[in-house]
Design a protein around this motif. Structure first.
Motif, PDB file in Angstrom:
ATOM      1  N   ALA A  85     -63.115 -34.493 -21.247  1.00 19.88           N
ATOM      2  CA  ALA A  85     -64.022 -33.458 -21.747  1.00 19.88           C
ATOM      3  C   ALA A  85     -64.274 -32.439 -20.647  1.00 19.88           C
ATOM      4  CB  ALA A  85     -65.341 -34.076 -22.198  1.00 19.88           C
ATOM      5  N   ALA A  86     -64.604 -31.220 -21.068  1.00 18.85           N
ATOM      6  CA  ALA A  86     -64.930 -30.161 -20.107  1.00 18.85           C
ATOM      7  C   ALA A  86     -66.127 -29.367 -20.608  1.00 18.85           C
ATOM      8  CB  ALA A  86     -63.733 -29.228 -19.917  1.00 18.85           C
ATOM      9  N   LEU A  87     -66.997 -28.991 -19.685  1.00 22.39           N
ATOM     10  CA  LEU A  87     -68.011 -27.979 -19.963  1.00 22.39           C
ATOM     11  C   LEU A  87     -67.542 -26.708 -19.302  1.00 22.39           C
ATOM     12  CD1 LEU A  87     -71.576 -29.474 -19.300  1.00 22.39           C
ATOM     13  CD2 LEU A  87     -70.064 -29.761 -21.248  1.00 22.39           C
ATOM     14  N   VAL A  88     -67.298 -25.689 -20.106  1.00 23.62           N
ATOM     15  CA  VAL A  88     -66.919 -24.394 -19.565  1.00 23.62           C
ATOM     16  C   VAL A  88     -68.144 -23.500 -19.731  1.00 23.62           C
ATOM     17  CG1 VAL A  88     -65.339 -22.460 -19.697  1.00 23.62           C
ATOM     18  CG2 VAL A  88     -64.494 -24.780 -20.087  1.00 23.62           C
ATOM     19  N   VAL A  89     -68.693 -23.080 -18.600  1.00 21.97           N
ATOM     20  CA  VAL A  89     -70.032 -22.478 -18.601  1.00 21.97           C
ATOM     21  C   VAL A  89     -69.959 -20.980 -18.317  1.00 21.97           C
ATOM     22  CG1 VAL A  89     -72.348 -22.617 -17.565  1.00 21.97           C
ATOM     23  CG2 VAL A  89     -70.921 -24.682 -17.704  1.00 21.97           C
ATOM     24  N   PHE A  90     -70.763 -20.206 -19.073  1.00 22.33           N
ATOM     25  CA  PHE A  90     -70.994 -18.810 -18.702  1.00 22.33           C
ATOM     26  C   PHE A  90     -72.492 -18.542 -18.732  1.00 22.33           C
ATOM     27  CE2 PHE A  90     -71.853 -16.563 -22.769  1.00 22.33           C
ATOM     28  CZ  PHE A  90     -71.488 -17.526 -23.693  1.00 22.33           C
ATOM     29  N   ASP A  91     -72.866 -17.382 -18.215  1.00 21.91           N
ATOM     30  CA  ASP A  91     -74.269 -16.964 -18.147  1.00 21.91           C
ATOM     31  C   ASP A  91     -74.467 -15.949 -19.276  1.00 21.91           C
ATOM     32  OD1 ASP A  91     -76.501 -15.337 -17.572  1.00 21.91           O
ATOM     33  OD2 ASP A  91     -76.125 -15.287 -15.413  1.00 21.91           O
ATOM     34  N   VAL A  92     -75.413 -16.213 -20.179  1.00 21.66           N
ATOM     35  CA  VAL A  92     -75.565 -15.361 -21.371  1.00 21.66           C
ATOM     36  C   VAL A  92     -75.953 -13.916 -21.034  1.00 21.66           C
ATOM     37  CG1 VAL A  92     -76.023 -17.189 -23.051  1.00 21.66           C
ATOM     38  CG2 VAL A  92     -77.945 -16.190 -21.740  1.00 21.66           C
ATOM     39  N   THR A  93     -76.341 -13.651 -19.786  1.00 17.96           N
ATOM     40  CA  THR A  93     -76.675 -12.279 -19.389  1.00 17.96           C
ATOM     41  C   THR A  93     -75.548 -11.605 -18.605  1.00 17.96           C
ATOM     42  OG1 THR A  93     -77.718 -12.854 -17.266  1.00 17.96           O
ATOM     43  CG2 THR A  93     -79.123 -12.954 -19.215  1.00 17.96           C
ATOM     44  N   ASN A  94     -74.408 -12.278 -18.494  1.00 20.23           N
ATOM     45  CA  ASN A  94     -73.326 -11.792 -17.639  1.00 20.23           C
ATOM     46  C   ASN A  94     -71.997 -11.783 -18.403  1.00 20.23           C
ATOM     47  OD1 ASN A  94     -71.141 -11.721 -15.829  1.00 20.23           O
ATOM     48  ND2 ASN A  94     -72.213 -12.868 -14.248  1.00 20.23           N
ATOM     49  N   GLU A  95     -71.591 -10.606 -18.837  1.00 18.15           N
ATOM     50  CA  GLU A  95     -70.394 -10.459 -19.659  1.00 18.15           C
ATOM     51  C   GLU A  95     -69.135 -10.958 -18.952  1.00 18.15           C
ATOM     52  OE1 GLU A  95     -69.699  -6.444 -20.957  1.00 18.15           O
ATOM     53  OE2 GLU A  95     -68.054  -7.030 -22.283  1.00 18.15           O
ATOM     54  N   GLY A  96     -69.015 -10.606 -17.677  1.00 15.98           N
ATOM     55  CA  GLY A  96     -67.832 -11.018 -16.911  1.00 15.98           C
ATOM     56  C   GLY A  96     -67.669 -12.525 -16.882  1.00 15.98           C
ATOM     57  N   SER A  97     -68.776 -13.224 -16.840  1.00 12.95           N
ATOM     58  CA  SER A  97     -68.705 -14.695 -16.770  1.00 12.95           C
ATOM     59  C   SER A  97     -68.166 -15.271 -18.080  1.00 12.95           C
ATOM     60  CB  SER A  97     -70.060 -15.308 -16.408  1.00 12.95           C
ATOM     61  OG  SER A  97     -70.983 -15.236 -17.476  1.00 12.95           O
ATOM     62  N   PHE A  98     -68.369 -14.549 -19.200  1.00 13.55           N
ATOM     63  CA  PHE A  98     -67.807 -15.003 -20.477  1.00 13.55           C
ATOM     64  C   PHE A  98     -66.280 -14.900 -20.456  1.00 13.55           C
ATOM     65  CE2 PHE A  98     -66.089 -14.104 -24.683  1.00 13.55           C
ATOM     66  CZ  PHE A  98     -66.511 -15.219 -25.388  1.00 13.55           C
ATOM     67  N   TYR A  99     -65.766 -13.782 -19.952  1.00 11.38           N
ATOM     68  CA  TYR A  99     -64.300 -13.618 -19.917  1.00 11.38           C
ATOM     69  C   TYR A  99     -63.664 -14.604 -18.956  1.00 11.38           C
ATOM     70  CZ  TYR A  99     -65.118  -9.845 -23.053  1.00 11.38           C
ATOM     71  OH  TYR A  99     -65.505  -9.148 -24.162  1.00 11.38           O
ATOM     72  N   LYS A 100     -64.382 -14.932 -17.888  1.00 10.56           N
ATOM     73  CA  LYS A 100     -63.926 -15.961 -16.947  1.00 10.56           C
ATOM     74  C   LYS A 100     -63.853 -17.319 -17.674  1.00 10.56           C
ATOM     75  CE  LYS A 100     -62.541 -17.064 -13.176  1.00 10.56           C
ATOM     76  NZ  LYS A 100     -61.440 -16.560 -12.444  1.00 10.56           N
ATOM     77  N   ALA A 101     -64.869 -17.586 -18.478  1.00  9.16           N
ATOM     78  CA  ALA A 101     -64.908 -18.841 -19.246  1.00  9.16           C
ATOM     79  C   ALA A 101     -63.710 -18.905 -20.204  1.00  9.16           C
ATOM     80  CB  ALA A 101     -66.218 -18.962 -20.018  1.00  9.16           C
ATOM     81  N   GLN A 102     -63.434 -17.771 -20.856  1.00  7.86           N
ATOM     82  CA  GLN A 102     -62.292 -17.702 -21.763  1.00  7.86           C
ATOM     83  C   GLN A 102     -60.993 -18.047 -21.029  1.00  7.86           C
ATOM     84  OE1 GLN A 102     -62.343 -14.294 -24.362  1.00  7.86           O
ATOM     85  NE2 GLN A 102     -60.112 -14.153 -24.347  1.00  7.86           N
ATOM     86  N   ASN A 103     -60.849 -17.538 -19.815  1.00  9.81           N
ATOM     87  CA  ASN A 103     -59.656 -17.856 -19.014  1.00  9.81           C
ATOM     88  C   ASN A 103     -59.551 -19.354 -18.725  1.00  9.81           C
ATOM     89  OD1 ASN A 103     -59.025 -15.152 -18.902  1.00  9.81           O
ATOM     90  ND2 ASN A 103     -59.825 -14.850 -16.822  1.00  9.81           N
ATOM     91  N   TRP A 104     -60.691 -19.967 -18.412  1.00 13.32           N
ATOM     92  CA  TRP A 104     -60.683 -21.412 -18.125  1.00 13.32           C
ATOM     93  C   TRP A 104     -60.270 -22.204 -19.361  1.00 13.32           C
ATOM     94  CZ3 TRP A 104     -59.990 -23.225 -13.645  1.00 13.32           C
ATOM     95  CH2 TRP A 104     -60.626 -22.691 -12.531  1.00 13.32           C
ATOM     96  N   VAL A 105     -60.773 -21.808 -20.525  1.00 14.43           N
ATOM     97  CA  VAL A 105     -60.433 -22.507 -21.768  1.00 14.43           C
ATOM     98  C   VAL A 105     -58.928 -22.427 -22.009  1.00 14.43           C
ATOM     99  CG1 VAL A 105     -60.638 -22.388 -24.283  1.00 14.43           C
ATOM    100  CG2 VAL A 105     -62.697 -22.213 -22.857  1.00 14.43           C
ATOM    101  N   GLU A 106     -58.378 -21.221 -21.837  1.00 17.01           N
ATOM    102  CA  GLU A 106     -56.938 -21.040 -22.060  1.00 17.01           C
ATOM    103  C   GLU A 106     -56.129 -21.868 -21.066  1.00 17.01           C
ATOM    104  OE1 GLU A 106     -56.849 -16.781 -21.918  1.00 17.01           O
ATOM    105  OE2 GLU A 106     -57.588 -16.600 -23.991  1.00 17.01           O
ATOM    106  N   GLU A 107     -56.585 -21.895 -19.814  1.00 20.57           N
ATOM    107  CA  GLU A 107     -55.884 -22.691 -18.797  1.00 20.57           C
ATOM    108  C   GLU A 107     -55.932 -24.185 -19.145  1.00 20.57           C
ATOM    109  OE1 GLU A 107     -56.579 -21.700 -14.686  1.00 20.57           O
ATOM    110  OE2 GLU A 107     -56.102 -23.745 -14.013  1.00 20.57           O
ATOM    111  N   LEU A 108     -57.087 -24.656 -19.592  1.00 21.05           N
ATOM    112  CA  LEU A 108     -57.210 -26.080 -19.960  1.00 21.05           C
ATOM    113  C   LEU A 108     -56.257 -26.435 -21.089  1.00 21.05           C
ATOM    114  CD1 LEU A 108     -61.081 -26.642 -19.877  1.00 21.05           C
ATOM    115  CD2 LEU A 108     -59.393 -27.770 -18.408  1.00 21.05           C
TER     116      LEU A 108
END
Ligand code: GDP
Length: 181
Positions: A85-108
């Motif tokens: 299992a993985a928790l891929v975390v972003f900060d709801v006030t930080n747009e860039g952190s969401f796109y970073k999270a998306q990258n992690w999901v794709e990599e996983l």
């Protein structure tokens, strides 16, 4: 004298996401029910365990909290390789952190496959609680929903600061990760 062994399910969980989104804080809230306003950044990775009981079964979480800094990214495969299992975390006030999270999901999905149970976590919800117009919400619901449907993710909005949804994230992982037969 012997006691009946309680079956234990061990789940290896890895936390991924941009630096400062609150990965270590989520782990601290879950493991110790604590929160710190300022924290020392994680170097490399930290390992913690926590047991919960469910339906007379013990679930032991082996939690790998990885450092979010770019210079540690090459180490991440070492931590997610055998994770269930993985928790891929972003900060709801930080747009860039969401796109970073998306990258992690794709990599996983690319490197580990589709058996891994991934929970996308929008953290720091407490920062939006008095924000009726959602002015500070960086990602609108459809964008998040889109990613979750496309990549088959669980989604939680949470706050390590208030504790909102933190236990539920891990409890749900405990339900979704299949028992080995
Ligand atoms: P990491 O680098 O992803 O592990 O992030 P940390 O857990 O070190 O948190 C970074 C900063 O954000 C720290 O100052 C935390 O106190 C703060 N933080 C973490 N979670 C929350 C949260 O849910 N709400 C708020 N307001 N701050 C948080």
């Amino acid at each position: 004298k012997h006691t009946a062994a309680i079956p234990t399910l061990t789940i290896k969980v890895v936390l991924l996401g941009e630096s400062a989104v609150g990965k270590s804080s989520i782990v601290l809230r879950f493991v110790s029910d604590d929160f710190k306003e300022s924290k020392e950044p994680t170097i490399g990775a930290a390992f913690l365990t926590k047991r919960i009981t469910r339906d007379g079964k013990v679930i032991k979480f082996e939690i790998w909290d990885t450092a979010g800094q770019e210079r540690f990214a090459p180490l991440a495969p070492m931590y997610y390789r055998n994770a269930q299992a993985a928790l891929v975390v972003f900060d709801v006030t930080n747009e860039g952190s969401f796109y970073k999270a998306q990258n992690w999901v794709e990599e996983l999905h690319e490197k580990v496959g589709h058996d891994i149970v991934i929970a996308l976590v929008g953290n720091k919800m407490d920062l939006l609680n008095n924000d009726d117009e959602n002015e500070n919400r960086a990602m609108k619901a459809p964008a998040v929903q889109n990613l979750c449907e496309r990549e088959n993710l669980l989604y939680f909005e949470a706050s390590a600061k208030t504790g909102e949804n933190i236990y539920q994230i891990f409890q749900t992982l405990g339900e979704k990760v299949p028992c080995p037969e």
